[in-house]
Design an enzyme around this catalytic site. Structure first.
Site: not given
Ligand code: NAD
Ligand code: UDP
Length: 339
Positions: A126, A151, A155
């Protein structure tokens, strides 16, 4: 035979859109997700749209026995690793849960991958790792690590861990993708972002005001040194982001080591610009009031995307209006999300 990919966290917002893009590009997809922040309905809908289903395994990435078994049972060639907890605010209240989930799941995954001789990994990082940027647009060589919350630190720590891992063994081929602000949804309106509880992020919050489940938006600060005083961010359509993963996967398969790419549009938009554009697209008023700045927020954060363009041949294509149109289509046709 199709290239088989494990997608961790594939039921979530970005993972489900990327799973769809992978199926459409003729990959076979196995999703591992513990559904802690998602619903398996997302994957059923992905299957409907693609005409082909991913294999869904409900389970936790920290469960080493399960993860090892998945690699034994399936000839997986590459992994896209989305699974993580992602709320900045929650991470400040529950740092250990964030470090435990995000770090331990990545360690378990990498150990299982190495045991199974699988070394292609695309990791969801991120722009949060840049902390308060000293210069915008932000390029990948901007200093990292001055993150303001657990958080972001999780990362950053994972980035370091993956870099050390690739140094230790040249078979690793790792992409670290630093996302800016993912928004929008698939154009069908069938899959989209469905945060639990009251959303922290701007666009899901605006969408809920537009459907009437929240009454008004609070704009966190109008005294930043930006065009209209409100915060500026680099919003990127989730479908552009999903495609960025496919490009990164192609690129790392040809090159060992760790590779870092920003995924953004390179364009910044202020909160007020987003609100006005959303009102025009949805034809709904978004009542708002100006509130104090949110702790930890920065004035402006947008990407220099020239490295991704040059090395991946990838470029974001959707405009802000298209992102808002698709977010609104998802929210207005699924006012309760997947529930
Ligand atoms: P999200 O919460 O919709 O998806 C993450 C998924 O991981 C969820 O379905 C959750 O159930 C699953 N999960 C979490 N811990 C787990 C574990 N221990 N075992 C199995 N499953 C697990 O989030 P997102 O927005 O789709 O983000 C996806 C990735 O992108 C994440 O790593 C997040 O940190 C990163 N990210 C997101 C954003 C944003 O704004 N959405 C920005 C930068 C980075
Ligand atoms: N924001 C806001 N009200 C909200 C949520 C967000 O004014 O209810 C602002 C926030 O201060 C920032 C921008 O919208 O300037 C994007 O915030 P978001 O939380 O979506 O992304 P991030 O701050 O993590 O980049």
């Amino acid at each position: 035979m199709r290239h088989k990919i494990l997608v961790t966290g594939g039921a979530g917002y970005i993972g489900s859109h990327t799973t769809l893009a992978l199926l459409e590009a003729d990959y076979d997809v196995i999703v591992l997700d513990n559904l802690s922040n998602s619903s398996k309905a997302s994957l059923e809908r992905v299957g409907d749209i693609a005409g082909r289903k991913p294999l869904f395994i409900e389970g936790d990435l920290r469960d080493a026995a399960l993860v090892n078994q998945i690699f034994k049972d399936h000839p997986i060639e590459s992994v896209l690793h989305f699974a993580a907890l992602k709320s900045v605010e929650e991470s400040v209240r529950e740092p250990l849960r964030y470090f435990e989930n995000n770090l331990f799941s990545t360690m378990t995954l990498c150990q299982a991958m190495a045991s199974a001789n699988v070394f292609n990994l695309v990791f969801s990082s991120s722009a949060v790792v840049y902390g308060t940027p000293s210069i915008v647009p932000i390029a990948e060589n901007h200093p990292v690590g001055q993150t303001t919350n657990p958080y972001g630190r999780s990362k950053f720590m994972i980035e370091q861990m993956l870099t050390d891992l690739a140094h230790s063994d040249p078979r690793w081929k790792i992409a670290i993708l630093r996302y800016f602000n993912p928004v929008g949804a698939h154009a069908s309106g069938r899959i989209g972002e469905d945060p639990n509880g009251i959303p922290n992020n701007l666009l899901p919050y605006i969408c809920r005001v537009a459907v009437g489940t929240l009454t008004e938006l609070k704009i966190f600060g109008n005294d930043y040194p930006t065009i209209d005083g409100t915060g500026v961010r680099d919003y990127i359509h989730v479908l552009d982001l999903a495609n960025g993963h496919l490009s990164a996967l192609d690129a790392i398969r040809k090159n060992s080591g760790t590779h870092i790419w920003n995924l953004g549009t390179g364009q910044g938009h202020s909160v007020l610009e987003v609100v006005k554009a959303f009102e025009a697209i949805s034809d709904r008023p978004i009542p708002y009031k100006i509130a104090p700045r949110r702790a930890g927020d920065v004035a402006a954060c947008f990407a220099n995307v020239s490295k991704a363009e040059r090395e991946l041949g990838w470029k974001a294509t959707y405009t802000l209006n298209e992102m808002l149109r698709d977010a609104w289509k998802w929210q207005s046709t699924n006012p309760l999300g997947y529930k």
